[in-house]
Design an enzyme around this catalytic site. Structure first.
Site, PDB file in Angstrom:
ATOM      1  N   ASP A  52      -1.498   2.878  -0.912  1.00 24.69           N
ATOM      2  CA  ASP A  52      -0.321   2.967  -1.784  1.00 24.69           C
ATOM      3  C   ASP A  52       0.321   4.343  -1.784  1.00 24.69           C
ATOM      4  OD1 ASP A  52      -0.790   0.312  -2.485  1.00 24.69           O
ATOM      5  OD2 ASP A  52      -2.049   0.891  -4.183  1.00 24.69           O
ATOM      6  N   GLU A  53       0.247   5.016  -0.673  1.00 20.93           N
ATOM      7  CA  GLU A  53       0.810   6.365  -0.582  1.00 20.93           C
ATOM      8  C   GLU A  53       2.331   6.324  -0.419  1.00 20.93           C
ATOM      9  OE1 GLU A  53      -1.486   5.144   1.496  1.00 20.93           O
ATOM     10  OE2 GLU A  53      -3.315   6.337   1.309  1.00 20.93           O
ATOM     11  N   LYS A  57       3.624   4.115   2.439  1.00 17.81           N
ATOM     12  CA  LYS A  57       3.771   3.880   3.883  1.00 17.81           C
ATOM     13  C   LYS A  57       5.005   3.038   4.199  1.00 17.81           C
ATOM     14  CE  LYS A  57      -0.397   2.152   3.686  1.00 17.81           C
ATOM     15  NZ  LYS A  57      -0.815   2.632   2.355  1.00 17.81           N
ATOM     16  N   GLN A  95      -3.621   0.137   3.948  1.00 17.88           N
ATOM     17  CA  GLN A  95      -4.672   0.784   3.148  1.00 17.88           C
ATOM     18  C   GLN A  95      -4.614   2.311   3.377  1.00 17.88           C
ATOM     19  OE1 GLN A  95      -5.750  -2.369   5.001  1.00 17.88           O
ATOM     20  NE2 GLN A  95      -4.816  -3.127   3.149  1.00 17.88           N
ATOM     21  N   GLY A 117       0.320  -3.975   0.199  1.00 17.55           N
ATOM     22  CA  GLY A 117       1.592  -4.241  -0.476  1.00 17.55           C
ATOM     23  C   GLY A 117       2.478  -3.047  -0.187  1.00 17.55           C
ATOM     24  N   HIS A 118       3.418  -3.213   0.709  1.00 15.11           N
ATOM     25  CA  HIS A 118       4.265  -2.095   1.148  1.00 15.11           C
ATOM     26  C   HIS A 118       5.678  -2.288   0.602  1.00 15.11           C
ATOM     27  CE1 HIS A 118       1.416  -1.288   4.799  1.00 15.11           C
ATOM     28  NE2 HIS A 118       0.812  -1.213   3.631  1.00 15.11           N
TER      29      HIS A 118
HETATM   30  P1  GDP Z   1       2.283   1.611   0.452  1.00 20.35           P
HETATM   31  O1  GDP Z   1       1.293   0.547   0.204  1.00 20.35           O
HETATM   32  O2  GDP Z   1       1.671   2.846   1.030  1.00 20.35           O
HETATM   33  O3  GDP Z   1       3.465   1.153   1.260  1.00 20.35           O
HETATM   34  O4  GDP Z   1       2.845   2.051  -0.985  1.00 20.35           O
HETATM   35  P2  GDP Z   1       3.269   1.052  -2.186  1.00 20.35           P
HETATM   36  O5  GDP Z   1       4.530   0.383  -1.836  1.00 20.35           O
HETATM   37  O6  GDP Z   1       2.120   0.209  -2.578  1.00 20.35           O
HETATM   38  O7  GDP Z   1       3.455   2.093  -3.375  1.00 20.35           O
HETATM   39  C1  GDP Z   1       4.307   3.185  -3.256  1.00 20.35           C
HETATM   40  C2  GDP Z   1       5.336   3.109  -4.390  1.00 20.35           C
HETATM   41  O8  GDP Z   1       5.997   4.352  -4.499  1.00 20.35           O
HETATM   42  C3  GDP Z   1       6.431   2.085  -4.141  1.00 20.35           C
HETATM   43  O9  GDP Z   1       6.823   1.552  -5.355  1.00 20.35           O
HETATM   44  C4  GDP Z   1       7.549   2.908  -3.507  1.00 20.35           C
HETATM   45  O10 GDP Z   1       8.841   2.352  -3.770  1.00 20.35           O
HETATM   46  C5  GDP Z   1       7.394   4.210  -4.259  1.00 20.35           C
HETATM   47  N1  GDP Z   1       7.763   5.420  -3.500  1.00 20.35           N
HETATM   48  C6  GDP Z   1       7.524   5.719  -2.200  1.00 20.35           C
HETATM   49  N2  GDP Z   1       7.919   6.983  -1.938  1.00 20.35           N
HETATM   50  C7  GDP Z   1       8.401   7.499  -3.096  1.00 20.35           C
HETATM   51  C8  GDP Z   1       8.918   8.777  -3.473  1.00 20.35           C
HETATM   52  O11 GDP Z   1       8.988   9.719  -2.689  1.00 20.35           O
HETATM   53  N3  GDP Z   1       9.290   8.913  -4.778  1.00 20.35           N
HETATM   54  C9  GDP Z   1       9.210   7.907  -5.695  1.00 20.35           C
HETATM   55  N4  GDP Z   1       9.581   8.144  -6.940  1.00 20.35           N
HETATM   56  N5  GDP Z   1       8.727   6.695  -5.360  1.00 20.35           N
HETATM   57  C10 GDP Z   1       8.315   6.503  -4.089  1.00 20.35           C
HETATM   58  P1  IMO Z   2      -1.745  -0.711   0.963  1.00 19.98           P
HETATM   59  O1  IMO Z   2      -1.554  -1.049   2.418  1.00 19.98           O
HETATM   60  C1  IMO Z   2      -4.534   0.215  -2.256  1.00 19.98           C
HETATM   61  C2  IMO Z   2      -8.519  -1.591  -2.029  1.00 19.98           C
HETATM   62  C3  IMO Z   2      -8.842  -2.567  -3.142  1.00 19.98           C
HETATM   63  C4  IMO Z   2     -10.340  -2.341  -3.254  1.00 19.98           C
HETATM   64  C5  IMO Z   2     -10.749  -2.142  -1.807  1.00 19.98           C
HETATM   65  C6  IMO Z   2     -11.274  -3.400  -1.132  1.00 19.98           C
HETATM   66  O2  IMO Z   2      -0.757  -1.318   0.062  1.00 19.98           O
HETATM   67  O3  IMO Z   2      -1.921   0.756   0.796  1.00 19.98           O
HETATM   68  P2  IMO Z   2     -10.045  -5.581  -0.198  1.00 19.98           P
HETATM   69  O4  IMO Z   2      -9.198  -6.588  -0.911  1.00 19.98           O
HETATM   70  O5  IMO Z   2      -9.369  -4.901   0.927  1.00 19.98           O
HETATM   71  O6  IMO Z   2     -11.384  -6.121   0.187  1.00 19.98           O
HETATM   72  O7  IMO Z   2     -10.359  -4.465  -1.341  1.00 19.98           O
HETATM   73  O8  IMO Z   2      -9.595  -1.689  -1.122  1.00 19.98           O
HETATM   74  N1  IMO Z   2      -7.265  -1.874  -1.283  1.00 19.98           N
HETATM   75  C7  IMO Z   2      -6.117  -1.224  -1.464  1.00 19.98           C
HETATM   76  N2  IMO Z   2      -5.780  -0.261  -2.349  1.00 19.98           N
HETATM   77  N3  IMO Z   2      -3.637  -0.190  -1.334  1.00 19.98           N
HETATM   78  C8  IMO Z   2      -3.955  -1.125  -0.426  1.00 19.98           C
HETATM   79  O9  IMO Z   2      -3.128  -1.461   0.586  1.00 19.98           O
HETATM   80  C9  IMO Z   2      -5.236  -1.714  -0.480  1.00 19.98           C
HETATM   81  N4  IMO Z   2      -5.864  -2.675   0.222  1.00 19.98           N
HETATM   82  C10 IMO Z   2      -7.098  -2.755  -0.267  1.00 19.98           C
HETATM   83  O10 IMO Z   2      -8.159  -2.237  -4.330  1.00 19.98           O
HETATM   84  O11 IMO Z   2     -10.589  -1.141  -3.932  1.00 19.98           O
HETATM   85 MG    MG Z   3       0.595  -0.655  -1.357  1.00 20.72          MG
END
Ligand code: GDP
Ligand code: IMO
Ligand code: MG
Length: 426
Positions: free
Chosen positions: A20-21, A23, A226, A47-48
């Site tokens: 959830d960085e 990506k 991840q 979840g991207h």
């Molecule tokens: P991913 O799994 O690495 O793709 O990240 P997620 O989508 O799960 O979570 C990242 C969240 O941060 C999302 O809601 C993005 O819309 C949001 N996001 C990404 N980059 C930035 C940023 O630079 N600033 C802010 N405020 N939100 C961001």
């Molecule tokens: P993205 O791509 C954050 C975590 C789960 C749990 C561990 C194992 O959006 O960054 P799993 O269902 O894979 O067996 O769960 O890994 N986890 C994530 N945490 N972002 C994800 O994906 C994740 N995918 C798995 O919360 O701790």
């Molecule tokens: Mg995510």
């Protein structure tokens, strides 16, 4: 080989913390310059999120390059694919006027994930003493079948339905006995029989597509899922996912050899979050943690769970940089740090009075460490309109430089908002 991303032909984008960085956002943004975007590992546990002019798109299996019509998108062999979930995602896309047909493919070597995997994941989580906090998407059980060599690859569905049906029936029965549940195998089979036609032209040898693209000079981006600390080898085992989430997994999960990769971009949040259980040395249990969660909207894109929040951890980042060979950071969500009087960065872990040299394999040691910090002055300005590094307040610039100093990896870009364009390119 080049260490300039703009000269690179094949790049890897990977998560550098616990997922959830951000990506999705950078993959979407960089996809403008790419011909192919390929997912290498994981499944719908990912979840991207991508925000375009205020419209939100969340992808779990579909690669984050899909919004660009010129981009071919591939689900690589390292992924585990639940076809009904994928159908839902594709149908949502079509409703938005995006039809990926003809430029969307799934590797015939990717493993299929079924209802029995999801059910087993949920039951295992319920019964486990030390919960992992999985996403309950069936990921662990699906990879378990893969490595125990009874998995079902996508190619089997479209290539030999009889063999597919027999194997699925066998696997459902075995899992049912092990976990004490029953699944109506007949209706599963009917569902999949109906999907054969739908996926015949989609499930193909994607390694061939990738190699042909590479040798004709096309640009390829491997989209990690991840994060490195969730990697089955180098993450905080056993609180990890079941796949290789690092640059190594990017190659084994696509069939692109390491020598093709010119640049690896680590996506790293300006603070740290984690969903699920497991060690998290820089976690905050105070008002600052709450503030990060509220301001950063830190709730899972897949499960909606509140994410645990903490300061940036340079020990984690150094560990990640080492095992991935990161060439640059995409530092995300710097804007969320606006409004803190001071901001801390964890610089070292101390165990029994000694500085730990490396991130430990035995992560139970992390229960007993103390963390050392640097504390930097914060800033109060809104960053969302900044488009150049020089536009950032001095203290925000200093914070970024400190991250570079502590990790020895240069920053490639900085996120200052969730929208596609809220980005500073260095
Ligand atoms: P991913 O799994 O690495 O793709 O990240 P997620 O989508 O799960 O979570 C990242 C969240 O941060 C999302 O809601 C993005 O819309 C949001 N996001 C990404 N980059 C930035 C940023 O630079 N600033 C802010 N405020 N939100 C961001
Ligand atoms: P993205 O791509 C954050 C975590 C789960 C749990 C561990 C194992 O959006 O960054 P799993 O269902 O894979 O067996 O769960 O890994 N986890 C994530 N945490 N972002 C994800 O994906 C994740 N995918 C798995 O919360 O701790
Ligand atoms: Mg995510």
């Amino acid at each position: 080989m080049t260490n300039r991303i703009d000269e690179a032909q094949a790049i890897v984008v990977f998560g550098a913390q616990w997922g959830d960085e951000g990506k999705g956002k950078i993959v979407d943004r960089l996809a403008t310059e790419m011909d192919v975007v390929v997912r290498a590992s994981g499944g719908a546990n990912a979840g991207h999120t991508i925000m375009v002019d205020g419209a939100k798109h969340v992808f779990h299996l579909v690669p984050s390059g899909i919004l660009h019509e010129h981009v071919t998108c591939i689900i690589g062999n390292g992924c585990v694919v639940h076809l009904p979930s994928l159908m839902d995602e594709l149908s949502t896309l079509r409703k938005k006027g995006i039809d990926p047909r003809g430029r969307f493919f799934i590797s015939d070597r990717a493993h299929l994930l079924f209802e029995h995997h999801i059910l087993a994941d949920k039951m295992q989580e319920e019964k486990r003493g030390n919960k992992i906090g999985t996403t309950c998407r069936g990921i662990g059980p699906a990879y378990e079948d893969k490595v125990s060599r009874r998995g079902i690859r996508a190619g089997m569905l479209v290539g030999n339905f009889e063999a597919f049906a027999a194997r699925l029936q066998e696997n459902i029965t075995r899992r049912g006995i092990r976990h004490g549940f029953t699944i109506d195998a007949a209706s599963e089979l009917t569902l999949y029989r109906d999907l054969v036609e739908e996926f015949t032209d989609i499930i193909v040898d994607t390694t061939e597509i990738l190699h042909t693209a590479y040798h004709s000079g096309k640009k390829i981006m491997i989209e990690g899922a991840q994060g490195a600390l969730l990697d089955i080898e180098f993450g905080t085992y056993p609180y990890v996912t079941s796949s290789n989430t690092t640059t190594a997994g990017a190659c084994s999960g696509t069939g692109l050899p390491p020598k093709f990769i010119d640049y690896s971009l680590g996506v790293i949040k300006a603070y740290t979050t984690r969903v699920g259980e497991g060690p998290f040395p820089s976690e905050l249990h105070d008002e600052d943690g709450e503030k990060l969660r509220e301001r950063g909207h830190e709730f899972g894109a897949t499960t909606g769970r509140p994410r645990r929040c903490g300061w940036f951890d340079a020990v984690v980042a150094r560990h990640t940089a080492k095992i991935t060979g990161a060439d640059g950071w995409n530092l995300t969500k710097l804007d969320i740090l606006t409004g803190f009087e001071t901001i801390k960065i964890v610089t070292d872990y101390i165990l029994d009075g000694e500085r730990m040299a490396n991130f430990p394999a035995d992560t139970s040691l992390l229960d007993n460490i103390e963390t050392e910090f640097v504390e930097l002055p914060g800033w109060q300005e809104d960053l969302s309109k900044c488009r150049n590094f020089d536009d950032l307040p001095e203290n925000a610039q200093r914070y970024c430089r400190e991250i570079e100093n502590l990790t020895k990896v240069p920053i490639h870009s900085i996120g200052v908002g969730s929208d596609r364009d809220d980005l500073i390119m260095m």
